[in-house]
Motif scaffolding. Structure first.
Motif, mmCIF file in Angstrom:
data_model
loop_
_atom_site.group_PDB
_atom_site.id
_atom_site.type_symbol
_atom_site.label_atom_id
_atom_site.label_comp_id
_atom_site.label_asym_id
_atom_site.label_seq_id
_atom_site.Cartn_x
_atom_site.Cartn_y
_atom_site.Cartn_z
ATOM 1 N N LEU A 187 0.868 -1.179 0.000
ATOM 2 C CA LEU A 187 0.000 0.000 0.000
ATOM 3 C C LEU A 187 0.902 1.224 0.000
ATOM 4 C CD1 LEU A 187 -2.828 1.180 0.052
ATOM 5 C CD2 LEU A 187 -2.793 1.017 2.541
ATOM 6 N N ARG A 188 1.467 1.478 -1.171
ATOM 7 C CA ARG A 188 2.495 2.509 -1.296
ATOM 8 C C ARG A 188 1.933 3.661 -2.132
ATOM 9 N NH1 ARG A 188 7.762 1.575 -0.079
ATOM 10 N NH2 ARG A 188 7.383 -0.669 -0.175
ATOM 11 N N LEU A 189 1.823 4.827 -1.528
ATOM 12 C CA LEU A 189 1.253 5.997 -2.202
ATOM 13 C C LEU A 189 2.315 7.080 -2.269
ATOM 14 C CD1 LEU A 189 -2.192 6.096 -0.334
ATOM 15 C CD2 LEU A 189 -1.524 4.713 -2.313
ATOM 16 N N GLU A 190 2.921 7.229 -3.432
ATOM 17 C CA GLU A 190 4.018 8.178 -3.612
ATOM 18 C C GLU A 190 3.519 9.458 -4.280
ATOM 19 O OE1 GLU A 190 6.819 7.685 -2.312
ATOM 20 O OE2 GLU A 190 6.831 5.532 -1.911
ATOM 21 N N PRO A 191 4.257 10.568 -4.116
ATOM 22 C CA PRO A 191 3.849 11.827 -4.757
ATOM 23 C C PRO A 191 3.904 11.725 -6.275
ATOM 24 C CG PRO A 191 5.490 12.206 -3.045
ATOM 25 C CD PRO A 191 5.450 10.719 -3.281
ATOM 26 N N ARG A 192 3.172 12.608 -6.903
ATOM 27 C CA ARG A 192 3.146 12.670 -8.364
ATOM 28 C C ARG A 192 4.492 13.162 -8.891
ATOM 29 N NH1 ARG A 192 2.425 16.637 -11.942
ATOM 30 N NH2 ARG A 192 1.359 16.185 -13.916
ATOM 31 N N ALA A 193 5.017 12.478 -9.919
ATOM 32 C CA ALA A 193 6.244 12.920 -10.581
ATOM 33 C C ALA A 193 5.906 13.992 -11.614
ATOM 34 C CB ALA A 193 6.931 11.736 -11.261
ATOM 35 N N GLN A 194 6.764 14.970 -11.753
ATOM 36 C CA GLN A 194 6.435 16.126 -12.577
ATOM 37 C C GLN A 194 6.361 15.801 -14.068
ATOM 38 O OE1 GLN A 194 5.402 18.967 -11.357
ATOM 39 N NE2 GLN A 194 4.962 19.670 -13.422
ATOM 40 N N GLY A 195 7.370 15.125 -14.595
ATOM 41 C CA GLY A 195 7.367 14.807 -16.028
ATOM 42 C C GLY A 195 7.696 16.016 -16.882
ATOM 43 N N LEU A 196 7.468 15.884 -18.186
ATOM 44 C CA LEU A 196 7.797 16.938 -19.148
ATOM 45 C C LEU A 196 6.741 18.034 -19.147
ATOM 46 C CD1 LEU A 196 9.056 14.906 -22.247
ATOM 47 C CD2 LEU A 196 10.433 16.042 -20.505
ATOM 48 N N SER A 197 7.169 19.242 -19.514
ATOM 49 C CA SER A 197 6.245 20.367 -19.624
ATOM 50 C C SER A 197 5.324 20.176 -20.832
ATOM 51 C CB SER A 197 7.014 21.675 -19.787
ATOM 52 O OG SER A 197 7.669 21.698 -21.048
ATOM 53 N N GLU A 198 4.248 20.936 -20.857
ATOM 54 C CA GLU A 198 3.313 20.856 -21.983
ATOM 55 C C GLU A 198 4.012 21.157 -23.300
ATOM 56 O OE1 GLU A 198 -0.991 22.757 -23.423
ATOM 57 O OE2 GLU A 198 -0.036 23.412 -21.555
ATOM 58 N N ARG A 199 4.909 22.115 -23.293
ATOM 59 C CA ARG A 199 5.628 22.471 -24.524
ATOM 60 C C ARG A 199 6.476 21.318 -25.023
ATOM 61 N NH1 ARG A 199 10.694 24.595 -25.629
ATOM 62 N NH2 ARG A 199 11.152 24.828 -23.404
ATOM 63 N N HIS A 200 7.169 20.661 -24.120
ATOM 64 C CA HIS A 200 8.020 19.550 -24.542
ATOM 65 C C HIS A 200 7.194 18.332 -24.951
ATOM 66 C CE1 HIS A 200 11.114 21.894 -22.298
ATOM 67 N NE2 HIS A 200 11.854 21.482 -23.302
ATOM 68 N N ARG A 201 6.064 18.119 -24.293
ATOM 69 C CA ARG A 201 5.180 17.020 -24.713
ATOM 70 C C ARG A 201 4.646 17.272 -26.109
ATOM 71 N NH1 ARG A 201 2.768 17.895 -19.577
ATOM 72 N NH2 ARG A 201 0.841 18.611 -20.583
ATOM 73 N N ALA A 202 4.276 18.512 -26.383
ATOM 74 C CA ALA A 202 3.669 18.844 -27.676
ATOM 75 C C ALA A 202 4.610 18.564 -28.837
ATOM 76 C CB ALA A 202 3.233 20.313 -27.686
ATOM 77 N N ALA A 203 5.907 18.602 -28.596
ATOM 78 C CA ALA A 203 6.869 18.344 -29.667
ATOM 79 C C ALA A 203 6.765 16.926 -30.197
ATOM 80 C CB ALA A 203 8.286 18.631 -29.180
ATOM 81 N N PHE A 204 6.223 16.011 -29.377
ATOM 82 C CA PHE A 204 6.086 14.619 -29.796
ATOM 83 C C PHE A 204 4.759 14.346 -30.519
ATOM 84 C CE2 PHE A 204 9.531 14.244 -26.872
ATOM 85 C CZ PHE A 204 10.244 13.123 -27.259
#
Length: 224
Positions: A6-23
């Motif tokens: 029962l492991r609840l870890e914080p959300r990881a940030q990941g890439l910004s919207e701008r960097h995601r949009a490039a894909f």
């Protein structure tokens, strides 16, 4: 909370919207070619049509057929996230459906990737909301199991870390580590450009086929 099972870890940030949009618009097949052709899903299928998917992974590991921890993960989901669920590949009970899709849409979630079963596929198709799953069943979920949120999961043999970039289309799903994304993007764009040039050569009957015989000759030589 770090209790085993029962492991609840914080959300990881990941890439910004701008960097995601490039894909956006890059074919999964082209990205896969640039990742060694040895990762990504094989058996998950799109249940929504052909709308592609790009977003950051919020991961859930849940007991087969149980979605309690998936409901808890909704407290963390933000716009542009992808809910990535390791349900062990079990398909006896669906772990998401129309109502959870509606909640996700309200939050601006990009889509679902479920290594398990879903239901209400007609609603996913009508909404065009990206949803990839191993199976489909009308049987609903249980809500009494433990699980983990934002830990490393395995989706159809593909390891997914919280915050990974998820890219999916009709060919399947890929998880990309954020630190790898800039270099991979550059190589994938070049790869697509080469394929476009090859398509133009095909249209003009200008493809050089000499490499086929050269490769066969090299293989014959290696076997002697």
């Amino acid at each position: 909370m770090t209790e085993t099972g029962l492991r609840l870890e914080p959300r990881a940030q990941g890439l910004s919207e701008r960097h995601r949009a490039a894909f956006a618009g890059l074919p999964v097949a082209a990205l896969s070619d640039c990742m060694g052709r040895c990762t990504g899903t094989r058996y998950l299928m799109p249940r929504h049509g052909d709308t592609p998917l790009v977003g950051n992974a919020v991961t859930v590991r849940t007991r087969a057929g149980d979605n309690l921890m998936i409901h808890k993960a909704f407290d963390l989901l933000q716009a542009g996230d992808v809910l990535v669920v390791d349900a062990g590949g079990a398909c006896d009970n669906a772990v998401v459906g129309d109502l959870m899709m509606q909640m996700a849409q309200r939050r601006g979630v990009a889509g679902f990737v479920i290594d398990g079963a879903v239901r209400d596929v007609a609603a996913f198709r009508k909404a065009g909301f990206p949803c990839y799953s191993r199976g489909v069943t009308h049987r609903g979920p249980h809500k009494d199991g433990l699980g983990e949120i934002n830990t490393v999961v395995t989706i159809d043999g593909m390891v997914v870390f919280p915050g990974d970039l998820i890219v999916a289309d009709a060919d399947g799903v890929l998880a990309i580590r954020p630190d790898d994304a800039p270099d991979l993007l550059e190589r994938a764009v070049r790869h697509v450009e080469r394929e476009k040039a090859f398509s133009e050569a095909v249209a003009n009957d200008a493809v050089d086929r000499g490499w086929v015989d050269a490769r066969i000759a090299a293989l014959r030589g290696a076997g002697r």
